[in-house]
Design an enzyme around this catalytic site. Sequence first.
Site, PDB file in Angstrom:
ATOM      1  N   ASP A  92     -10.005   1.180  -4.819  1.00  0.00           N
ATOM      2  CA  ASP A  92      -8.967   1.103  -3.904  1.00  0.00           C
ATOM      3  C   ASP A  92      -8.364   2.394  -4.069  1.00  0.00           C
ATOM      4  O   ASP A  92      -8.837   3.358  -4.113  1.00  0.00           O
ATOM      5  CB  ASP A  92      -8.106  -0.122  -3.979  1.00  0.00           C
ATOM      6  CG  ASP A  92      -7.467  -0.498  -2.487  1.00  0.00           C
ATOM      7  OD1 ASP A  92      -6.814   0.322  -2.175  1.00  0.00           O
ATOM      8  OD2 ASP A  92      -7.482  -1.720  -2.315  1.00  0.00           O
ATOM      9  N   GLU A 123       0.780  -1.297   0.057  1.00  0.00           N
ATOM     10  CA  GLU A 123      -0.098  -0.028  -0.098  1.00  0.00           C
ATOM     11  C   GLU A 123       0.797   1.235   0.124  1.00  0.00           C
ATOM     12  O   GLU A 123       2.101   1.258   0.176  1.00  0.00           O
ATOM     13  CB  GLU A 123      -0.940   0.072   1.239  1.00  0.00           C
ATOM     14  CG  GLU A 123      -2.403  -0.321   1.105  1.00  0.00           C
ATOM     15  CD  GLU A 123      -2.996   0.558   0.250  1.00  0.00           C
ATOM     16  OE1 GLU A 123      -2.374   1.691  -0.372  1.00  0.00           O
ATOM     17  OE2 GLU A 123      -4.370   0.409  -0.002  1.00  0.00           O
ATOM     18  N   ASN A 156     -10.751   4.948   0.842  1.00  0.00           N
ATOM     19  CA  ASN A 156      -9.648   4.621  -0.131  1.00  0.00           C
ATOM     20  C   ASN A 156      -9.612   5.929  -1.038  1.00  0.00           C
ATOM     21  O   ASN A 156     -10.542   6.765  -0.914  1.00  0.00           O
ATOM     22  CB  ASN A 156      -9.687   3.411  -0.827  1.00  0.00           C
ATOM     23  CG  ASN A 156      -8.682   2.393  -0.111  1.00  0.00           C
ATOM     24  OD1 ASN A 156      -7.561   2.545   0.272  1.00  0.00           O
ATOM     25  ND2 ASN A 156      -9.258   1.128  -0.021  1.00  0.00           N
TER      26      ASN A 156
END
Length: 296
Positions: free
Chosen positions: A202, A22, A152
């Site tokens: 995302d 991430e 997100n």
Amino acid sequence: MSGARVTGGVRTAVASGCELGEGPQWHAASGRLVWCDILGKRLHWLEVESGETGVIDLDHMASLAAPLDDGGMLVVGEDRLSRLDLASGAIERLMGFEGDNAVTRSNDARVDRHGSLWLSSMGKGAESGAGSLYRLHRGELSRLRSGLTIPNAICFSPQGEFAHFADTARGIVYRWALDAEGWPVGEPEPWVDVTQREGNPDGAVIDAEGAMWLALWGAGKVVRLDREGREIGAIVLPTSQPSCPAFGGPGLASLYITTAREGMSAEQRAREPGAGDLFVAELAVRGLAEPTLRLG
């Protein structure tokens, strides 16, 4: 606005094998791309010019390391915000971040056009409504919104008049008007409904033409959306769980994409040996330079 060509294909940049990759961030001062393995409690870095890589082990989960205007980095952790010296690996706690809430951890984050950090929390088990969205402005943390499940896709229009964010669990990307100081005005509006597409929204980043590159978790691709939210391009990956894109490298012409193997069965991991690696695509469109984070 034209669709952006992928000029060099998609390749593996680093076989990092993250459980939950991430928060890729371009650290221009050092020429490094820095990203996190949230569940692995590690920071990874790639020196783009030399190809050298490294790992910094942490004692807590972290989701982003944002470049500071003094040359260091701010690590967004599960219960704290810390200053990191990238060269030495030394880390110093600055303040708590939902430190009294054992249910949550940090998730997506990005520096806005004013040098302030938008960051989010979510339940460690993706508990419904446990997440919140914050802004760290000149060292002061303010909660902007609560009741989110998996915040997100935090990113900002080129001139800073809009912020975007998604609630992955709801499949909606929102657009939120901002004032001249970068604070939200009114309520966020649904901008793109991803519920009829494959995958879930995302991480995201905006390019120099004002288009959004949005990772679709579960779909194995990053789509490019124009200012009206229409799909005008896509990058297909060899693994199904892309988590976040970020521009980096010379001229910001490379799009780096973190991925994850979290939740995959042994069979799926065997089918997708690149799950959790860092990928890169060379594009005909360039990214926008993101401001360094100002704490004071």
